[in-house]
Structures are given as structure tokens and as C-alpha cells.
Design a protein around this motif. Structure first.
Motif, PDB file in Angstrom:
ATOM      1  N   LYS A  15       0.868  -1.173  -0.127  1.00 13.13           N
ATOM      2  CA  LYS A  15       0.087  -0.191   0.009  1.00 13.13           C
ATOM      3  C   LYS A  15       0.690   1.231  -0.151  1.00 13.13           C
ATOM      4  N   VAL A  16       0.432   2.198  -0.770  1.00  6.89           N
ATOM      5  CA  VAL A  16       1.170   3.644  -0.895  1.00  6.89           C
ATOM      6  C   VAL A  16       0.339   4.783  -0.647  1.00  6.89           C
ATOM      7  N   THR A  17       0.842   5.290   0.556  1.00  7.34           N
ATOM      8  CA  THR A  17      -0.191   6.456   1.108  1.00  7.34           C
ATOM      9  C   THR A  17       0.660   7.933   0.833  1.00  7.34           C
ATOM     10  N   HIS A  18       0.308   8.902   0.533  1.00  8.79           N
ATOM     11  CA  HIS A  18       0.859   9.918   0.572  1.00  8.79           C
ATOM     12  C   HIS A  18      -0.077  11.079   1.585  1.00  8.79           C
ATOM     13  N   LEU A  19       0.854  11.879   1.989  1.00 11.86           N
ATOM     14  CA  LEU A  19       0.413  12.915   3.178  1.00 11.86           C
ATOM     15  C   LEU A  19       0.720  14.438   2.369  1.00 11.86           C
ATOM     16  N   ALA A  20      -0.149  14.841   2.054  1.00  8.25           N
ATOM     17  CA  ALA A  20      -0.221  16.141   1.200  1.00  8.25           C
ATOM     18  C   ALA A  20      -0.543  17.492   2.039  1.00  8.25           C
ATOM     19  N   ARG A  21       0.383  18.180   1.952  1.00 10.58           N
ATOM     20  CA  ARG A  21       0.339  19.483   2.668  1.00 10.58           C
ATOM     21  C   ARG A  21       0.508  20.562   1.529  1.00 10.58           C
ATOM     22  N   LEU A  22       0.338  21.928   1.946  1.00 10.03           N
ATOM     23  CA  LEU A  22       0.556  22.976   1.018  1.00 10.03           C
ATOM     24  C   LEU A  22       1.918  23.011   0.324  1.00 10.03           C
ATOM     25  N   LEU A  23       1.919  23.260  -0.931  1.00  8.01           N
ATOM     26  CA  LEU A  23       3.211  23.485  -1.827  1.00  8.01           C
ATOM     27  C   LEU A  23       3.187  24.448  -2.644  1.00  8.01           C
ATOM     28  N   ARG A  24       4.212  25.026  -2.903  1.00  5.71           N
ATOM     29  CA  ARG A  24       4.460  26.122  -3.951  1.00  5.71           C
ATOM     30  C   ARG A  24       4.556  25.213  -5.151  1.00  5.71           C
ATOM     31  N   TRP A  25       3.321  24.925  -5.687  1.00  3.57           N
ATOM     32  CA  TRP A  25       3.098  23.809  -6.740  1.00  3.57           C
ATOM     33  C   TRP A  25       3.696  24.361  -8.194  1.00  3.57           C
ATOM     34  N   THR A  32       5.172  32.375  16.571  1.00  3.91           N
ATOM     35  CA  THR A  32       6.058  31.285  15.826  1.00  3.91           C
ATOM     36  C   THR A  32       5.822  31.734  14.249  1.00  3.91           C
ATOM     37  N   ALA A  33       6.689  30.936  13.523  1.00  8.47           N
ATOM     38  CA  ALA A  33       6.562  31.250  12.055  1.00  8.47           C
ATOM     39  C   ALA A  33       5.230  30.574  11.472  1.00  8.47           C
ATOM     40  N   ALA A  34       4.990  30.511  10.237  1.00  5.31           N
ATOM     41  CA  ALA A  34       3.958  29.841   9.780  1.00  5.31           C
ATOM     42  C   ALA A  34       4.060  28.550   8.931  1.00  5.31           C
ATOM     43  N   GLY A  35       4.884  27.597   9.722  1.00  5.80           N
ATOM     44  CA  GLY A  35       4.763  26.281   9.125  1.00  5.80           C
ATOM     45  C   GLY A  35       3.810  25.487   9.411  1.00  5.80           C
ATOM     46  N   PHE A  36       3.500  24.339   8.744  1.00  6.07           N
ATOM     47  CA  PHE A  36       2.271  23.555   8.634  1.00  6.07           C
ATOM     48  C   PHE A  36       1.955  22.950  10.154  1.00  6.07           C
ATOM     49  N   ASN A  37       2.870  22.641  10.904  1.00  2.00           N
ATOM     50  CA  ASN A  37       2.720  22.399  12.336  1.00  2.00           C
ATOM     51  C   ASN A  37       2.410  23.095  13.249  1.00  2.00           C
ATOM     52  N   PHE A  52       7.938  32.909   6.871  1.00  2.00           N
ATOM     53  CA  PHE A  52       9.373  32.971   6.426  1.00  2.00           C
ATOM     54  C   PHE A  52       9.137  32.586   4.835  1.00  2.00           C
ATOM     55  N   PRO A  53      10.250  32.938   3.938  1.00  2.00           N
ATOM     56  CA  PRO A  53      10.090  32.521   2.537  1.00  2.00           C
ATOM     57  C   PRO A  53      10.583  30.948   2.641  1.00  2.00           C
ATOM     58  N   ARG A  54      10.020  30.077   1.829  1.00  2.00           N
ATOM     59  CA  ARG A  54      10.521  28.669   1.681  1.00  2.00           C
ATOM     60  C   ARG A  54      10.657  28.268   0.218  1.00  2.00           C
ATOM     61  N   SER A  55      11.625  27.532  -0.300  1.00  2.00           N
ATOM     62  CA  SER A  55      11.409  27.153  -1.670  1.00  2.00           C
ATOM     63  C   SER A  55      10.517  26.621  -2.333  1.00  2.00           C
ATOM     64  N   LEU A  56       9.754  25.646  -1.089  1.00  2.00           N
ATOM     65  CA  LEU A  56       8.599  24.558  -1.590  1.00  2.00           C
ATOM     66  C   LEU A  56       7.197  24.951  -0.834  1.00  2.00           C
ATOM     67  N   ASP A  57       7.443  25.536   0.424  1.00  2.00           N
ATOM     68  CA  ASP A  57       6.374  25.806   1.186  1.00  2.00           C
ATOM     69  C   ASP A  57       5.992  27.190   1.201  1.00  2.00           C
ATOM     70  N   ASP A  58       4.577  27.425   1.412  1.00  2.00           N
ATOM     71  CA  ASP A  58       4.026  28.539   1.239  1.00  2.00           C
ATOM     72  C   ASP A  58       3.628  29.308   2.608  1.00  2.00           C
ATOM     73  N   GLN A  59       4.582  29.717   3.403  1.00  2.25           N
ATOM     74  CA  GLN A  59       4.065  30.116   4.684  1.00  2.25           C
ATOM     75  C   GLN A  59       3.078  31.312   4.340  1.00  2.25           C
ATOM     76  N   PHE A  60       3.169  32.161   3.498  1.00  3.81           N
ATOM     77  CA  PHE A  60       2.640  33.479   3.508  1.00  3.81           C
ATOM     78  C   PHE A  60       1.142  33.176   3.439  1.00  3.81           C
ATOM     79  N   ALA A  61       0.825  32.137   2.459  1.00  6.69           N
ATOM     80  CA  ALA A  61      -0.596  31.700   1.900  1.00  6.69           C
ATOM     81  C   ALA A  61      -1.211  31.133   3.225  1.00  6.69           C
ATOM     82  N   ARG A  62      -0.489  30.254   3.943  1.00  9.33           N
ATOM     83  CA  ARG A  62      -1.030  29.448   5.223  1.00  9.33           C
ATOM     84  C   ARG A  62      -1.509  30.672   6.308  1.00  9.33           C
ATOM     85  N   ALA A  63      -0.385  31.421   6.390  1.00  7.56           N
ATOM     86  CA  ALA A  63      -0.735  32.538   7.523  1.00  7.56           C
ATOM     87  C   ALA A  63      -1.866  33.246   6.831  1.00  7.56           C
ATOM     88  N   ALA A  64      -2.103  33.685   5.906  1.00  9.39           N
ATOM     89  CA  ALA A  64      -3.321  34.511   5.441  1.00  9.39           C
ATOM     90  C   ALA A  64      -4.563  33.613   5.616  1.00  9.39           C
TER      91      ALA A  64
END
Length: 276
Positions: free
Chosen positions: A92-102, A224-229, A246-258
Motif C-alpha cells: 500500500k502506498v500512502t501520500h501525506l499532502a500539505r500545501l506546496l508552492r506547486w 511562531t513562524a507559519a509552518g504547517f505544524n 518566512f520564505p521557503r523554496s517549496l512551502d508557502d508560509q505566507f498563504a498558510r498564514a493568510a
């Protein structure tokens, strides 16, 4: 055995994985492939078997996992996961999806990416990201996470929580002090972080505690910062929680905080980054 692929070198992947395994009630052996330096902390990983690296390596030829869990990046941090990587028929293959800068991640997808029996969506995704996951997943469902039980972190005044890097930690401390000055208050402040910054102001107390997501009754403000956890774990205390994305190459903390501020009815002033 469950094999978890937690690419990335931060603490967030491992904290999220702890919550996922607890939520799903996993009680069997777990092997985690990670390059995170925090994997050496038994408070974080417990009795997991840790395989160091950024690829699905380190397993014996006769080790066939019952399930493979791929965290955050559907084809690995740099698109290194392809269909067939320790994923044999019947696994079985499971993926855990969180916000990415797609827009930044999609170009790294390999020509033959993994397919998933199920994808757990842990927070709202960009439309293009969600559309991709629907195309490669047999099932896609939301999953609300519950963290393992832990003792509260109870300090007087303001609690600042960040796992690094040091420059960001110091910026969060400066943000908290600026906020207090603007409000005309002088609360005691405590930084919770794996390492004490060399130039931490002497009036800011320091504590190495993990996990550090449940505030005690004497905590007046959480910064805190605006990371997922951080956004997820401190949601019940949104009225006293302030985030500095904070800016991240693949995570969008700004969108999450907003999004968190919108969901909270914009009860707090929008945080802004201090000048560099």
C-alpha cells in the motif's frame, strides 16, 4: 513494517509524521528515511528505526514494507522517487499532502512518478496541486491530525517557538519584542528551540522542550513562524497566536498564514517581515 519517506532536513516532517501515525493508530514497527538532524533526538523519533539519506535506500533485499508513506512531496524532495522504488505489488502506498508552492515543485516531477492507493489531504492545497494528486491517487480524503499526548509548556508571559535556522529564530524574537513595544507592554519572554542562539538577548529565557505545542495557563502570547505544524497545533489558541511567515523554496508560509487569519476572522493584525 511501515516505511516512511520524510525527505527534508527540518523538524516539521518528523513532527507531522508523529501526528499521522498517532492519528492512524499505527503501533507496529516503523522505519523512517530522512536526512533530518532532528532524527537523532529520541524525544522526536521514539522507537522508530532511522535510515539516513534522501533516497529510499538502506533496506535489506528481503525487507518488503507493508505500507510506504510518502510525506509532503509526492515524488520526493527533488523528484527522486519513481514508480517501483521499494514499492512492490501488494504494498500500500500512502501520500501525506500539505500545501506546496506547486509552480516551483511541479517541474521536478519525474516522467514516471509514484501512484498512491490513498492520499490524505492535511490542509487546503492549490487547485493545480490537488488536481495532480487526484490524477495519481485511487482515493483522496481529508485527515485531521491529532498529536500524541504531551505535557504543556507553561511559562510566564510570551512563548516563542521555532526550530531554526538561527537567523529566523532571532528574527522571531525581534518580532515579538517589537510587537510588545508597539503595544506598550514588557512581558517576560521564553524562546523554545532546539539550540540557543549565541546572540539571544539576555532578558529572553531559553528552554529546550519537545514537543512544545501545548501552552500552559500562564502563557499570554504565542509567537511562531507559519509552518504547517505551528499553524495546525496552535489553532485552538488562535486568539493569542501571532505568526511571522518566512520564505521557503517549496512551502508557502505566507498563504498558510493568510488563510489562518481569514479563518480566525482576522482577529489579529497581519504580521509583516522586519526589514533585512
Amino acid at each position: 513494517m511501515i516505511l516512511c519517506y520524510a525527505s527534508g532536513d527540518g523538524l516539521g516532517h518528523l513532527t507531522r509524521l508523529r501526528a499521522v501515525l498517532h492519528t492512524l493508530g499505527v503501533d507496529g514497527p516503523v522505519t523512517v528515511v530522512t536526512a533530518s538532524p532532528f532524527a537523532g533526538d529520541p524525544r522526536v523519533t521514539g522507537d522508530w528505526r532511522i535510515v539516513r539519506g534522501t533516497g529510499v535506500t538502506g533496506l535489506a533485499p528481503d525487507e518488503v514494507p507493508e505500507e510506504v508513506i510518502v510525506d509532503a512531496f509526492p515524488a520526493g524532495l527533488k523528484g527522486e522517487l519513481i514508480r517501483g522504488d521499494v514499492i512492490l505489488p501488494g504494498t500500500k502506498v500512502t501520500h501525506l499532502a500539505r500545501l506546496l508552492r506547486w509552480d516551483a515543485y511541479a517541474p521536478m516531477l519525474p516522467a514516471d512518478p509514484p501512484r498512491f492507493d490513498r492520499t490524505f489531504v492535511l490542509e487546503p492545497l492549490a487547485p493545480a496541486h490537488e488536481a495532480y494528486l487526484r490524477a495519481v491517487s485511487d482515493e483522496i480524503v481529508p485527515l485531521a491530525l491529532t498529536d500524541p499526548p504531551s505535557e504543556p509548556v507553561d511559562v510566564d508571559g510570551w512563548l516563542i517557538v521555532h526550530s531554526g535556522p538561527e537567523a529566523e529564530t532571532l528574527e522571531l524574537v525581534a518580532y515579538a519584542r517589537d510587537m510588545a513595544s508597539a503595544e506598550g507592554v514588557r512581558p517576560p519572554m521564553t524562546l523554545v528551540s532546539p539550540q540557543k542562539p549565541d546572540s539571544l538577548a539576555p532578558e529572553v529565557a531559553y528552554l529546550d522542550a519537545y514537543p512544545a505545542w501545548r501552552p500552559g495557563p500562564n502563557v499570554q502570547r504565542i509567537v511562531t513562524a507559519a509552518g504547517f505544524n505551528a499553524v495546525r497545533q496552535f489553532a485552538p489558541w488562535r486568539d493569542i497566536h501571532r505568526m511571522l511567515p518566512f520564505p521557503r523554496s517549496l512551502d508557502d508560509q505566507f498563504a498558510r498564514a493568510a488563510r489562518a487569519r481569514r479563518e480566525a476572522g482576522d482577529r489579529s493584525r497581519s504580521p509583516r517581515r522586519r526589514p533585512a
